[in-house]
Structure formats: structure tokens, C-alpha cells
Design a protein around this motif. Structure first.
Motif, PDB file in Angstrom:
ATOM      1  N   GLY A 105      34.621  31.575  69.358  1.00  0.00           N
ATOM      2  CA  GLY A 105      34.316  30.472  68.456  1.00  0.00           C
ATOM      3  C   GLY A 105      34.123  30.925  67.033  1.00  0.00           C
ATOM      4  O   GLY A 105      34.578  30.253  66.083  1.00  0.00           O
ATOM      5  N   VAL A 106      33.457  32.073  66.863  1.00  0.00           N
ATOM      6  CA  VAL A 106      33.256  32.609  65.504  1.00  0.00           C
ATOM      7  C   VAL A 106      34.595  32.978  64.864  1.00  0.00           C
ATOM      8  O   VAL A 106      34.868  32.651  63.687  1.00  0.00           O
ATOM      9  CB  VAL A 106      32.302  33.815  65.549  1.00  0.00           C
ATOM     10  CG1 VAL A 106      32.250  34.500  64.182  1.00  0.00           C
ATOM     11  CG2 VAL A 106      30.908  33.384  65.997  1.00  0.00           C
ATOM     12  N   ILE A 107      35.469  33.662  65.614  1.00  0.00           N
ATOM     13  CA  ILE A 107      36.775  34.062  65.065  1.00  0.00           C
ATOM     14  C   ILE A 107      37.652  32.836  64.839  1.00  0.00           C
ATOM     15  O   ILE A 107      38.364  32.715  63.815  1.00  0.00           O
ATOM     16  CB  ILE A 107      37.472  35.056  66.019  1.00  0.00           C
ATOM     17  CG1 ILE A 107      36.636  36.353  66.131  1.00  0.00           C
ATOM     18  CG2 ILE A 107      38.879  35.371  65.532  1.00  0.00           C
ATOM     19  CD1 ILE A 107      36.467  37.097  64.838  1.00  0.00           C
ATOM     20  N   GLY A 108      37.630  31.852  65.778  1.00  0.00           N
ATOM     21  CA  GLY A 108      38.480  30.665  65.643  1.00  0.00           C
ATOM     22  C   GLY A 108      38.125  29.850  64.413  1.00  0.00           C
ATOM     23  O   GLY A 108      39.012  29.261  63.769  1.00  0.00           O
ATOM     24  N   THR A 117      47.653  30.723  67.796  1.00  0.00           N
ATOM     25  CA  THR A 117      47.148  32.097  67.832  1.00  0.00           C
ATOM     26  C   THR A 117      48.239  33.072  67.431  1.00  0.00           C
ATOM     27  O   THR A 117      47.975  34.058  66.732  1.00  0.00           O
ATOM     28  CB  THR A 117      46.624  32.435  69.240  1.00  0.00           C
ATOM     29  OG1 THR A 117      45.652  31.464  69.626  1.00  0.00           O
ATOM     30  CG2 THR A 117      45.998  33.801  69.285  1.00  0.00           C
ATOM     31  N   GLU A 118      49.491  32.807  67.884  1.00  0.00           N
ATOM     32  CA  GLU A 118      50.580  33.714  67.558  1.00  0.00           C
ATOM     33  C   GLU A 118      50.831  33.720  66.043  1.00  0.00           C
ATOM     34  O   GLU A 118      51.090  34.782  65.443  1.00  0.00           O
ATOM     35  CB  GLU A 118      51.857  33.302  68.294  1.00  0.00           C
ATOM     36  CG  GLU A 118      51.833  33.543  69.802  1.00  0.00           C
ATOM     37  CD  GLU A 118      50.991  32.511  70.527  1.00  0.00           C
ATOM     38  OE1 GLU A 118      50.596  31.488  69.879  1.00  0.00           O
ATOM     39  OE2 GLU A 118      50.670  32.723  71.725  1.00  0.00           O
ATOM     40  N   ASP A 140      41.253  34.283  73.645  1.00  0.00           N
ATOM     41  CA  ASP A 140      41.458  32.857  73.912  1.00  0.00           C
ATOM     42  C   ASP A 140      40.749  32.062  72.811  1.00  0.00           C
ATOM     43  O   ASP A 140      39.621  31.575  72.998  1.00  0.00           O
ATOM     44  CB  ASP A 140      40.901  32.501  75.290  1.00  0.00           C
ATOM     45  CG  ASP A 140      41.207  31.056  75.661  1.00  0.00           C
ATOM     46  OD1 ASP A 140      42.068  30.446  74.989  1.00  0.00           O
ATOM     47  OD2 ASP A 140      40.568  30.553  76.612  1.00  0.00           O
ATOM     48  N   VAL A 141      41.384  31.983  71.640  1.00  0.00           N
ATOM     49  CA  VAL A 141      40.776  31.309  70.490  1.00  0.00           C
ATOM     50  C   VAL A 141      41.603  30.069  70.125  1.00  0.00           C
ATOM     51  O   VAL A 141      42.811  29.998  70.380  1.00  0.00           O
ATOM     52  CB  VAL A 141      40.679  32.245  69.262  1.00  0.00           C
ATOM     53  CG1 VAL A 141      39.797  33.434  69.559  1.00  0.00           C
ATOM     54  CG2 VAL A 141      42.062  32.721  68.837  1.00  0.00           C
ATOM     55  N   VAL A 142      40.906  29.114  69.538  1.00  0.00           N
ATOM     56  CA  VAL A 142      41.553  27.899  69.010  1.00  0.00           C
ATOM     57  C   VAL A 142      41.315  27.926  67.505  1.00  0.00           C
ATOM     58  O   VAL A 142      40.177  27.757  67.049  1.00  0.00           O
ATOM     59  CB  VAL A 142      40.955  26.630  69.635  1.00  0.00           C
ATOM     60  CG1 VAL A 142      41.627  25.388  69.022  1.00  0.00           C
ATOM     61  CG2 VAL A 142      41.125  26.644  71.142  1.00  0.00           C
ATOM     62  N   PRO A 143      42.370  28.201  66.726  1.00  0.00           N
ATOM     63  CA  PRO A 143      42.177  28.287  65.281  1.00  0.00           C
ATOM     64  C   PRO A 143      41.547  27.002  64.710  1.00  0.00           C
ATOM     65  O   PRO A 143      41.951  25.885  65.055  1.00  0.00           O
ATOM     66  CB  PRO A 143      43.596  28.489  64.749  1.00  0.00           C
ATOM     67  CG  PRO A 143      44.328  29.133  65.867  1.00  0.00           C
ATOM     68  CD  PRO A 143      43.770  28.504  67.106  1.00  0.00           C
ATOM     69  N   ASP A 148      32.255  26.537  71.681  1.00  0.00           N
ATOM     70  CA  ASP A 148      32.221  25.472  72.683  1.00  0.00           C
ATOM     71  C   ASP A 148      30.858  25.531  73.404  1.00  0.00           C
ATOM     72  O   ASP A 148      30.687  26.229  74.406  1.00  0.00           O
ATOM     73  CB  ASP A 148      33.365  25.667  73.676  1.00  0.00           C
ATOM     74  CG  ASP A 148      33.482  24.484  74.649  1.00  0.00           C
ATOM     75  OD1 ASP A 148      32.594  23.600  74.625  1.00  0.00           O
ATOM     76  OD2 ASP A 148      34.440  24.476  75.445  1.00  0.00           O
ATOM     77  N   PHE A 149      29.885  24.811  72.860  1.00  0.00           N
ATOM     78  CA  PHE A 149      28.530  24.891  73.406  1.00  0.00           C
ATOM     79  C   PHE A 149      28.436  24.279  74.798  1.00  0.00           C
ATOM     80  O   PHE A 149      27.567  24.665  75.589  1.00  0.00           O
ATOM     81  CB  PHE A 149      27.544  24.201  72.455  1.00  0.00           C
ATOM     82  CG  PHE A 149      27.266  24.989  71.207  1.00  0.00           C
ATOM     83  CD1 PHE A 149      26.396  26.071  71.236  1.00  0.00           C
ATOM     84  CD2 PHE A 149      27.902  24.672  70.020  1.00  0.00           C
ATOM     85  CE1 PHE A 149      26.146  26.798  70.090  1.00  0.00           C
ATOM     86  CE2 PHE A 149      27.647  25.401  68.869  1.00  0.00           C
ATOM     87  CZ  PHE A 149      26.775  26.471  68.895  1.00  0.00           C
TER      88      PHE A 149
END
Length: 690
Positions: A105-108, A117-118, A140-143, A148-149
Motif C-alpha cells: 500500500g505504501v509503494i502503490g 505495475t509493468e 502485488d501493488v495497485v498503482p 487495504d485496511f
């Protein structure tokens, strides 16, 4: 010492040959006289030779084998432990997944929304950040999306539930295991107690009482503590190692191999330290038993210690043995205590190696941050049980050392088995060619033969050490014969159950013994089912009633442990009343009136004359006035009967009995060469004619 063959039965005597009882020479201990080890001065500590201990492995297996009767409970314990550990080892993997949710979540959130992601990885690679690009391709990130709490909450609740369930299962497992351990120790105490009743008297002659009590109390308590503290931890630690190792190989075989490098190193360190501590623990418990023996002797004989002014010697012996115990205990605890810091050092080396290699793999994108975090937790969980197992080495060594000492009691050679009891006892006692010695090198009784007819009183007199008390101890089967046999009503006493034999015999010793209880209970000790009227009748006949009536609580007076609230003479009267109430077929009186005053002794002579009527009696006496009416008097010297007959017959022979009688009633003779001279107190010369 092997037992010599019994003489073969002569033809026509009507007796069947007595089977020879062989004792293995290697296991037969050297016998000591009664009280040989215990009767020394209190300041002379029992210096036992160092015991040769069994190997740790066989002793530990034998100790664990005592848990076998509780197989079902142990199976339940193992099942609960497996379930608990299984739930526990899943926890770090779940927490690692939670870490991945937070990190993703932090990276996304830092990536542009609407991209894939690609595309984000390609942009990072174009900017020259290849490591970040590799990491993104495996995440497994969502830009543009944050943490996701909802998913994070589900993972944390699941982890909390698993840990709670694992705690409940491990508590249940501990409750079951504690019951198994305590029942095992309960059974062990009962076996030791029963064993002590089956051991022959010579075994107790060789053992200082404090040392034996230490084995029965301190060592069994130490076994209980060891089993309680180590079994549960050992089981959970071993299962934890297996479960954690499986999870580590699942997450990363490479990091698992790095962690396994610590195992052989830990084993080598533990073995080297444990070998040094084992002998220290054995010495610790041996010195504990010896110190208990010294304290027990000094306490029971504290009056003699003070009378002879030996306090300094007692204190010096105590401090010397206490110093030996201190050195052994300090060495055992210090050496075994090195295991814990050594294992922690090895574990920290493994932790550093895993952290470095794991960080490199996260940077290269071959592992997620959550997996590395989970693996670090697993590495801690992996080294911690190994450290616990190593730290329990001191408890295991101490417990097994105590188990060896208890097993030595259980393995001690028992007295021979009893066989058939006679249907009826009239009291005819025959000694036939009896030989016995405590020490194989020192003859005591050699080829002794005599017959005591039913209802007769046989008096045994002689100097100290002549074998008088030994003779009656042989009748009681406190010791086994070296040769010959003793029969009761024609039945060899070795073929009779000891309990049955001794139940027919009443014994009053010079050394009185009373237990902590009321005077009524002490009188009825030989006949617990006696009525109040029978107890009172025995007390009146033996003049106990005369002094008991003056006590505030009468027959309900509680005698303390040492019997110090009644005088020595009163204790002797109570023991005579005890024998009177038991109504034995055979009576043994060993200086039974030595502690009473002259007037009471005269009254007791009448009571014991009634007590001896219609039963065979053996009377050991130093005061010859007490046995002048005996049917047969045996004069013993050096284990042999040198004279026998009635009082008048022995006086007429002018032999050893005559000399002993003159020494008591006429006056001590000046020297052997002056035996023919006039006595020093001729005014009592008439006593010889009585």
C-alpha cells in the motif's frame, strides 16, 4: 560372601533337607553389626566413596520409561502439542502477509494512478533504478491505491485467533502432562517405600540414615521438578523446531540452509559443556546426602555432642562437607549456565546472516519484505527452542543424577522370598549348628546348637559382644544364617513368611521406641484392634496405669517425636505393656528393665513372670538377679555357649557364670590370679547360697 552349605540332615531326625539358598557373590554386600554405620559418634560424618554413575542415556531412558503406563494421556499431550505448535508457526507467515499488505500500500500510493505495475517497473528501469524495477515486478501493488485496511484487519484477526487457540491448547497439554508426571512420581515414591520394607537389615546397617533419607525425599523431589519443568518444554521445543524448519524451507530453502548452519554448532557446544557438568551434578547430590547424614546424626545426638564438648568438631565436619557441596554445586551450575549465553551467541550469528542475505534477496526482488520478516521471526523461533533445550541441560543432568540414586535403592538386593507359614505355633525353638558372622573375616557365632522347649524361659548372659543380641536377631530373621538352621516347632524359619514369624514374637528392647501419638496408641501398636478394657488391663499389669493416671490427659497424652515428655523408665514400661497386650507365642526381652528403678523392677519381674507363662521366652540380661528363676541359662563368650543349666547348676560348676555372679553380688575380683582369695565384701557372701 557366599553362604556356606547347610549341614545335611541326619538320618532319622524326621526333617526334610533344607534347600540351599545361594547368594551371588558379586552382589552380596559386606555385612556390618547392627547399627555399625549409624552408631558412631555424631561428629564422625559418613564419608561415602564416590559412586560410579550410570550413563546419562540409559538412566534417562529408564526414567522416561516410567511414564509408559500413561500412554493414552501422553498421546493426547503430543496431539495437543502438535496442534498448538502448528497454529503457532502459521502466525509469522500471516504477519508477514500483513507486512506485505502495508508495504504494497505504501509503494502503490507513490506510483501514478491509472498505470499498471509493468508500466511503473518499465519507468523505473528507464530511470536507471533496476533494483526497484525488479522488486515491483514481484510485488502485488495497485498503482495509486493505499493500504487495504479491510484485508489487513482480516489477517490480523485471523492471526490473533490462531495465537489464542494455540495458547488454550498448550495450556490443556500442560495440565494433562503435569497430571502424568505427578502420578508417576507418586508411584515412584510408593515403590521406594515398598522397597525399603523388602530390604534386609544389613542394607540399612551400611547406609547412613541421612543419606538414605536424602534419596527418598530430596532426590525424588528433584526428579519431580525435573520432569515437570523439562518434559513440556522439550516436547514443545522439538515440535517447534520441526514446524519452524518446515515453514523456513517453504519460504526460502537458501535462507533455511543458512539457519541450519547453527544447529551442528549448537550441538557441539552443548555436548562439550554438558559432559563437564554431569559429574558435577552427581557429586552435588552425593554431597547433599552426606551432609544430610551429618546433620541428622549431630541433631539426634546433640546431647552427647554437648556433654563431650565436641561442638567444634561437629561444626568443622559440617563446614568441610558444606564446602564440598558448595564447590560441586557452584561448578555444576556455573558450567551448565554457560550453555545459555553460548547458544544465544550462536543464535545471534545466525540472525545476522539471515538478515544480510534476506535483505539482498528483497533488494533483488527474489523475496518479498513480508517473507523476510516472517523468516527472521522463524529464525528466532528456531534458535529459541534450541537455546531452551540447551539451557535445560542442567536440569536434565541434575534430575538424571537423582534418578540414578533412587534407582540404586530400587535395584538393591532384597531379602529372600517367604514361603509357607506353620498352621500352629507352640514355641519350641531349636538352633542346629548355627554359624553367623557380620564380617567374613571375624567369626562371631560358630556351630551353635540349643533347644528351647515350649513355655520355658531361656536366659542369655555373657560379656558385651558375646553375641547375645545377635542370637535373638537371628530368631527374628533380621539377618540370614551362614550355616545351620533355626526351627520353630520343627519348621525352618527360612521357609516361613517373615511377617507371620514376627507376628508370633513379642520383643522388648533396651533401646525403647515410641512413635508420635497417644500413650493408648503406643500400647495398642501390636494389636490395633484391642479394646479399651484390654489396653487398660495390660497397662495395669505392667504398672503403666500408675503414672498415666497422674498425667493431665491420661491415656490420651500425646508423646512427642523424641518421647521427651515421658521418662526413660516410663517409656520402657509402655513398651513392656505393648508386648503384654500383643500376647505373643514367643517372647524376647533384651535388657527390658534396664531403665526402671529397683522397686519397679521387682514389680515388673512379677508381671513378666505372668507374661512369660505358657510361652517360650528368651531373656537377655546383664543383671543376673532378673534371670535366677529361668528354666535354662546360657553363658555365652565369643559367640559360643560355654555353659548352660539352671542358676543353681551353674553356680555349682564354679565356672564362667559363677565368676560373673561373684563380680555382681560379691564384689569385683582383683585379678585373675586372685580368684581364690577372699572377696572384698564378705558380708554378702550369703548371696551365693540363695
Amino acid at each position: 560372601m557366599s553362604k556356606p552349605d547347610k549341614p545335611t540332615t541326619q538320618a532319622g531326625d524326621g526333617r526334610a533337607p533344607v534347600p540351599e539358598q545361594k547368594v551371588p557373590e558379586a552382589r552380596t554386600p559386606k555385612r556390618l553389626p547392627p547399627g555399625g554405620q549409624r552408631g558412631g559418634p555424631p561428629w564422625m560424618g559418613a564419608a561415602m566413596p564416590a559412586e560410579k554413575s550410570m550413563n546419562f542415556g540409559p538412566s534417562a531412558r529408564r526414567l522416561l520409561g516410567r511414564l509408559r503406563p500413561h500412554r493414552l494421556q501422553l498421546a493426547a499431550v503430543i496431539t495437543l502439542a502438535v496442534a498448538s505448535i502448528g497454529l503457532s508457526v502459521i502466525g509469522p507467515k500471516l504477519l508477514g502477509h500483513a507486512t506485505d499488505l502495508i508495504f504494497n500500500g505504501v509503494i502503490g500510493r507513490q506510483l501514478p494512478a491509472g498505470t499498471t505495475t509493468e508500466q511503473a517497473a518499465a519507468a523505473a528501469r528507464a530511470a536507471g533504478n533496476d533494483n526497484f524495477a525488479d522488486m515491483l515486478t514481484r510485488m502485488d501493488v495497485v498503482p495509486g491505491a493505499g493500504i487495504d485496511f479491510t484485508a489487513l484487519g482480516r489477517v490480523l484477526v485471523l492471526a490473533l485467533t490462531l495465537y489464542l487457540a494455540a495458547s488454550v491448547l498448550i495450556w490443556w497439554q500442560g495440565w494433562l502432562l503435569n497430571g502424568v508426571v505427578q502420578r508417576t512420581v507418586l508411584r515412584l515414591r510408593a515403590e521406594v517405600e515398598e522397597k525399603l520394607h523388602r530390604l534386609p537389615l544389613p542394607y540399612f546397617d551400611r547406609q547412613p540414615r541421612g543419606e538414605l533419607l536424602s534419596r527418598v525425599t530430596n532426590d525424588i523431589d528433584n526428579i519431580s521438578q525435573t520432569l515437570s519443568q523439562t518434559l513440556s518444554q522439550l516436547l514443545t521445543s522439538l515440535l517447534t523446531v520441526v514446524g519452524v524448519l518446515a515453514m523456513m524451507f517453504w519460504i526460502s530453502p537458501l535462507l533455511a540452509l543458512v539457519a541450519l548452519v547453527a544447529v551442528p554448532l549448537s550441538v557441539i557446544v552443548t555436548q562439550r559443556i554438558a559432559k563437564r557438568s554431569q559429574q558435577k551434578f552427581i557429586a552435588q547430590w552425593r554431597h547433599t546426602g552426606e551432609l544430610n547424614g551429618q546433620i541428622e546424626e549431630a541433631y539426634t545426638g546433640h546431647e552427647l555432642v554437648k556433654v563431650f564438648g565436641r561442638q567444634r568438631e561437629v561444626e568443622a565436619a559440617f563446614h568441610a562437607k558444606n564446602e564440598e557441596l558448595f564447590r560441586a554445586s557452584f561448578g555444576a551450575q556455573f558450567i551448565s549456565g554457560i550453555i545459555m549465553p553460548a547458544m544465544m551467541f550462536v543464535g545471534n550469528l545466525s540472525y545476522v546472516a539471515i538478515a544480510v542475505v534476506g535483505g539482498l534477496r528483497v533488494a533483488s526482488g527474489t523475496m518479498s519484505l513480508g517473507d523476510v520478516q516472517a523468516f527472521i521471526q522463524y529464525s528466532r523461533q528456531f534458535t529459541q527452542p534450541l537455546t531452551q533445550i540447551a539451557s535445560m541441560a542442567n536440569l536434565l543432568q541434575s534430575g538424571v543424577a537423582s534418578a540414578e540414586r533412587v534407582f540404586a535403592v530400587l535395584d538393591a538386593e532384597e531379602q529372600s522370598q517367604d514361603r509357607v507359614a506353620p498352621s500352629r505355633v507352640t514355641g519350641r525353638v531349636e538352633f542346629a549348628h548355627v554359624s553367623f558372622r557380620y564380617d567374613p573375616e571375624k567369626p562371631l557365632i560358630e556351630d551353635l546348637s540349643l533347644v528351647a522347649e515350649p513355655g520355658h524361659t531361656v536366659a542369655i548372659v555373657g560379656p558385651t559382644g558375646a553375641g547375645k543380641t545377635t542370637l535373638v536377631n537371628l530368631i527374628m530373621r533380621f539377618y540370614e544364617l551362614d550355616a545351620g538352621w533355626i526351627t520353630l516347632d520343627g519348621v525352618d524359619i527360612t521357609s516361613m513368611p517373615r511377617d507371620e514369624l514376627r507376628s508370633r514374637i513379642g520383643m522388648v528392647l533396651q533401646d525403647t521406641w515410641l512413635f508420635g501419638g497417644t500413650i493408648r496408641d503406643n500400647i495398642a501398636y501390636g494389636r490395633p484392634d484391642a479394646t479399651e478394657e484390654e489396653i487398660l488391663a495390660a497397662a495395669r499389669a505392667t504398672f503403666v496405669d500408675r503414672f498415666v493416671r497422674s498425667l493431665p490427659d491420661g491415656y490420651g497424652t500425646v508423646i512427642d517425636e523424641e518421647g521427651s515428655n515421658v521418662s526413660a523408665g516410663e517409656k520402657q514400661l509402655i513398651t513392656i505393656a505393648r508386648a503384654f497386650l500383643a500376647e505373643p507365642s514367643l517372647l524376647i526381652l533384651d535388657e527390658a528393665t534396664s531403665s526402671v528403678d529397683t522397686r519397679t523392677e521387682v514389680l515388673l519381674q512379677r508381671a513378666m513372670a505372668a507374661l512369660r507363662s505358657d510361652r517360650t521366652s528368651f531373656v537377655i540380661a546383664h543383671r543376673l538377679s532378673t534371670i535366677r528363676d529361668a528354666d535354662l541359662i546360657l553363658m555365652m563368650e565369643h559367640g559360643r555357649i560355654v555353659e548352660q543349666g539352671t542358676h543353681e547348676q551353674l553356680l555349682a560348676t564354679k565356672g564362667a557364670y559363677h565368676r560373673l555372679y561373684r563380680s555382681q553380688f560379691v564384689g569385683a575380683l582383683v585379678d585373675d590370679e586372685d580368684e581364690g582369695s577372699a572377696p572384698r565384701t564378705p558380708s554378702v557372701q550369703g548371696a551365693l547360697s540363695s
